[in-house]
Motif scaffolding. Structure first.
Motif, short mmCIF file in Angstrom:
data_model
loop_
_atom_site.label_atom_id
_atom_site.label_comp_id
_atom_site.label_asym_id
_atom_site.label_seq_id
_atom_site.Cartn_x
_atom_site.Cartn_y
_atom_site.Cartn_z
N ALA A 50 0.83 -1.21 0.00
CA ALA A 50 0.00 0.00 0.00
C ALA A 50 0.87 1.26 0.00
O ALA A 50 0.60 2.20 -0.75
CB ALA A 50 -0.93 0.00 1.21
N SER A 51 1.91 1.27 0.81
CA SER A 51 2.75 2.46 0.90
C SER A 51 3.56 2.67 -0.37
O SER A 51 3.68 3.78 -0.86
CB SER A 51 3.65 2.41 2.14
N TYR A 52 4.12 1.59 -0.92
CA TYR A 52 4.93 1.71 -2.13
C TYR A 52 4.10 2.25 -3.30
O TYR A 52 4.58 3.02 -4.12
CB TYR A 52 5.55 0.37 -2.51
N HIS A 53 2.83 1.85 -3.35
CA HIS A 53 1.96 2.30 -4.43
C HIS A 53 1.27 3.63 -4.12
O HIS A 53 0.41 4.08 -4.88
CB HIS A 53 0.95 1.21 -4.78
N GLY A 54 1.66 4.27 -3.01
CA GLY A 54 1.22 5.63 -2.73
C GLY A 54 -0.15 5.79 -2.11
O GLY A 54 -0.71 6.90 -2.15
N HIS A 55 -0.69 4.78 -1.52
CA HIS A 55 -2.04 4.84 -0.97
C HIS A 55 -2.00 5.22 0.51
O HIS A 55 -1.98 4.36 1.39
CB HIS A 55 -2.76 3.52 -1.19
N VAL A 56 -2.01 6.52 0.76
CA VAL A 56 -1.86 7.04 2.12
C VAL A 56 -2.99 6.57 3.03
O VAL A 56 -2.73 6.14 4.16
CB VAL A 56 -1.75 8.59 2.12
N GLU A 57 -4.22 6.63 2.57
CA GLU A 57 -5.34 6.26 3.44
C GLU A 57 -5.32 4.77 3.77
O GLU A 57 -5.55 4.37 4.91
CB GLU A 57 -6.69 6.66 2.84
N GLY B 64 11.08 2.77 0.53
CA GLY B 64 10.26 2.79 -0.68
C GLY B 64 9.56 4.12 -0.89
O GLY B 64 9.53 4.66 -2.00
N ALA B 65 9.02 4.69 0.18
CA ALA B 65 8.34 5.99 0.09
C ALA B 65 9.33 7.09 -0.26
O ALA B 65 9.02 7.99 -1.04
CB ALA B 65 7.63 6.30 1.40
N ALA B 66 10.54 7.02 0.30
CA ALA B 66 11.57 8.02 -0.02
C ALA B 66 11.99 7.89 -1.48
O ALA B 66 12.15 8.89 -2.18
CB ALA B 66 12.76 7.87 0.91
N PHE B 67 12.18 6.67 -1.94
CA PHE B 67 12.54 6.41 -3.33
C PHE B 67 11.47 6.97 -4.27
O PHE B 67 11.79 7.59 -5.28
CB PHE B 67 12.71 4.91 -3.55
N LYS B 68 10.21 6.77 -3.92
CA LYS B 68 9.11 7.24 -4.76
C LYS B 68 8.87 8.75 -4.65
O LYS B 68 8.11 9.30 -5.43
CB LYS B 68 7.83 6.50 -4.39
N GLY B 69 9.48 9.40 -3.66
CA GLY B 69 9.30 10.84 -3.50
C GLY B 69 7.97 11.20 -2.87
O GLY B 69 7.43 12.28 -3.12
#
Length: 175
Positions: free
Chosen positions: A59-66, A91-96
């Motif tokens: 979920a976090s890697y794909h950007g789903h905050v909720e 992963g979140a840092a890598f994705k920005g």
């Protein structure tokens, strides 16, 4: 039709595999409402797939905050690494994704957790020129002098990758 001679040691049946696939796809797609329901019904928040990726990692890697928030509020561990030694914060840092970085840190992710090669979230943010994340991680206590397995710091990695914004920010700190 179930094979009645199937032993419990033969692995999961087709229905279980289908359900697990649905759950992991829901994490990738950010289906927060489904997770609210499933977690309330007893779904383990730290469930992992065959690669060791937790629901939170996906979920976090794909950007789903909720969806990530729902998982964290139900006990998902932000420090679970997958089989490749990757963690959700890196992963979140890598994705920005600054909102994701913030959320993971607020729920207990280690600011200086490392991958098997010694890279921290700060290093990933620096390498990919994510200046806001570099600033945020530094404000949260990330160590700009930490070295990865080849002895390089975030500043040196940023320079090697041509990430000028983060290189300048880190150089100004004397990192």
């Amino acid at each position: 039709m179930a094979n009645e001679s199937q032993s419990p040691h033969d692995g999961p049946d087709e229905e279980t595999i289908r359900l697990a696939t649905q759950i992991f796809n829901a994490a990738r797609e950010g289906e927060a409402e489904n997770f609210r329901h499933w977690l309330a019904q007893g779904l383990p928040p730290n469930m992992r797939n065959h690669n060791g990726d937790s629901l939170l990692m996906l979920a976090s890697y794909h950007g789903h905050v909720e969806t990530t928030r729902v998982l964290l509020e139900h006990g998902a561990d932000p420090e679970l690494y997958n089989d490749r030694g990757q963690n959700p914060l890196a992963g979140a840092a890598f994705k920005g994704n600054l909102p994701m970085v913030r959320l993971l840190l607020e729920h207990g992710a280690a600011v200086d957790g490392t991958t098997p090669d010694g890279k921290t979230a700060l290093m990933f943010a620096a390498m990919f020129d994510n200046g806001e994340i570099v600033d945020f991680l530094l404000a949260r206590g990330a160590d700009p002098r930490a070295r990865e397995s080849h002895g390089m710091t975030a500043l040196e990695l940023a320079a090697a990758m041509g990430a000028e914004t983060t290189r300048e920010r880190l150089a100004a700190l004397g990192a």
